[in-house]
Scaffold this motif. Structure first.
Motif, short mmCIF file in Angstrom:
data_model
loop_
_atom_site.label_atom_id
_atom_site.label_comp_id
_atom_site.label_asym_id
_atom_site.label_seq_id
_atom_site.Cartn_x
_atom_site.Cartn_y
_atom_site.Cartn_z
N GLY A 88 7.10 -0.94 4.87
CA GLY A 88 7.16 -0.88 6.33
C GLY A 88 7.51 -2.23 6.93
O GLY A 88 8.32 -2.99 6.38
N ALA A 89 6.90 -2.54 8.06
CA ALA A 89 7.22 -3.77 8.79
C ALA A 89 6.87 -5.02 8.00
O ALA A 89 7.48 -6.08 8.22
CB ALA A 89 6.48 -3.78 10.13
N ASP A 90 5.92 -4.95 7.09
CA ASP A 90 5.53 -6.12 6.29
C ASP A 90 6.53 -6.44 5.20
O ASP A 90 6.42 -7.47 4.54
CB ASP A 90 4.16 -5.89 5.64
CG ASP A 90 3.06 -5.79 6.68
OD1 ASP A 90 3.09 -6.60 7.65
OD2 ASP A 90 2.19 -4.92 6.55
N ALA A 91 7.52 -5.58 4.97
CA ALA A 91 8.48 -5.78 3.88
C ALA A 91 9.92 -5.81 4.37
O ALA A 91 10.83 -5.52 3.61
CB ALA A 91 8.31 -4.68 2.84
N GLY A 92 10.13 -6.14 5.63
CA GLY A 92 11.49 -6.18 6.14
C GLY A 92 12.08 -4.79 6.21
O GLY A 92 11.48 -3.86 6.76
#
Length: 378
Positions: A88-92
């Motif tokens: 998600g957002a934590d992994a680009g």
């Protein structure tokens, strides 16, 4: 979303990836490649940030392999794999798995990474620091179609370039080569505007910057002319000057952002030539996964064939050392006893004996003359 796994296995990591995708509502895998980053704990944050920024252009599964150093002999015999799964957002725009290897398992990082590679997708391995001299023979490098190193992070970049040339395998590339792509494009465009023959080239840039050597080798290899490498205060590459049959052509960048292109007979033009960050460099390398023959040809040209001008400080030190050596040599010559040819010849003993009475006689005559002079005074 982040999932922490301690003392885990590759199977558990794959399950965590599936679980994470379902939790954020994207069960499908839409990634185009696997990017394996081999680094240490100190440089992991910067490397991962650059990879996440590049993933907006190239959605990928990023595996960060960190080999932890065991401090005791007991820890070296204990194998453990810790993982941190990010989606998600934590992994680009892709997925990220942080792999921390302890003990003997750190010697078999390829066995840990292999089950986590995306099926039927290309693999790229990137070493931000401490890259092997022969990336293709590294266990992780053998899994990849493209192997990315960065000679700029080496302690001796020029020697590292020579080692890279000896061990080059199709698919190898270097971020020091990627940094000069705008320079190569601008210089090629400048030569397309004139109908001249290049006679000599000078490349100016900060010392110990492998990008300067690579640009000089590329020009020497392509133009087949002598290229001079001159040091400057930087930052990075500062100027390229070409002596042609139509007059000088120069590309000067003194501030690291704006350059001036000068061609004889044409007005000088300001061109944008910014220094790019690591994310842009990685994104450029991921655009093409085929072997870079131009890089291979420039690399094999050889650093030793360039006409390198020593740095000013090193030149002054060398001159001072030579001057000190000459002074020391002169002092030694003065302190050295005279040779047999230079020393005055020793007089025979009879001659010295004969001279002594003569001096006495002279003294007695002077004594006898004294009364006469005294008498005259009276």
């Amino acid at each position: 979303m982040k999932i922490d796994l301690t003392d885990t296995t590759a199977g558990e990591i794959n399950k965590a990836l599936v679980q994470g995708r379902r939790a954020i509502g994207t069960p499908a895998v839409g990634m185009v490649l696997t990017l394996v980053i081999v680094t240490d704990e100190e440089n992991a944050y910067d490397a991962l940030k650059a990879a996440n920024d590049a993933s907006r252009e190239h959605p990928s599964r990023t595996l960060v392999v960190i080999k932890r150093i065991s401090r005791t002999s007991r820890d070296r015999t204990t194998s453990r794999l810790d993982a941190e799964v990010r989606v998600g957002a934590d992994a680009g725009s892709g997925e990220t798995v942080m792999l921390r290897l302890y003990g003997e398992v750190s010697q078999h990082a390829d066995s840990v990474a292999l089950p986590l590679l995306l099926p039927d997708a290309p693999v790229v391995v990137w070493w931000p620091v401490n890259a092997p001299l022969d990336p293709a023979k590294d266990p992780l490098g053998a899994l990849a179609q493209r192997r990315v190193t960065d000679t700029y992070a080496a302690e001796e970049p020029v020697r590292e370039l020579a080692a890279r040339a000896d061990a080059y395998t199709p698919g190898d590339t270097d971020l020091s080569w990627t940094r000069i792509t705008p320079w190569r494009s601008m210089l090629a465009a400048a030569l397309d505007q004139v109908d001249c023959r290049v006679k000599a080239v000078e490349v100016e840039g900060e010392a110990f910057n492998p990008s300067c050597e690579l640009l000089a080798m590329w020009l020497a290899d392509r133009l087949d002319v002598p290229v001079r490498r001159s040091p400057s205060a930087g930052p990075g590459l500062t100027a390229v000057r070409m002596d042609t049959t139509c007059g000088p052509i120069s590309l000067d960048r003194a501030d690291g952002s704006l350059a001036t292109l000068s061609i004889k007979g044409q007005p000088a033009r300001a061109v944008a030539l910014n220094r790019r960050d690591t994310a842009e460099l990685i994104a450029e390398e991921l655009r093409r996964l085929d072997p870079d023959d131009t890089y291979a040809s420039a690399l094999r040209y050889g650093v030793d064939r360039l006409d390198t001008v020593p740095e000013q400080g090193a030149s002054d030190s060398a001159s001072a050392a030579d001057s000190d050596a000459d002074s020391a040599s002169a002092s030694a010559d003065e302190a050295k006893p005279a040779s047999a040819e230079e020393a005055p010849a020793a007089e025979p003993e009879p001659v010295r004996a004969a001279k002594a009475p003569a001096k006495k006689a002279t003294s007695s005559r002077a004594a006898k003359k004294a009364p006469s002079r005294k008498a005259s005074a009276k």
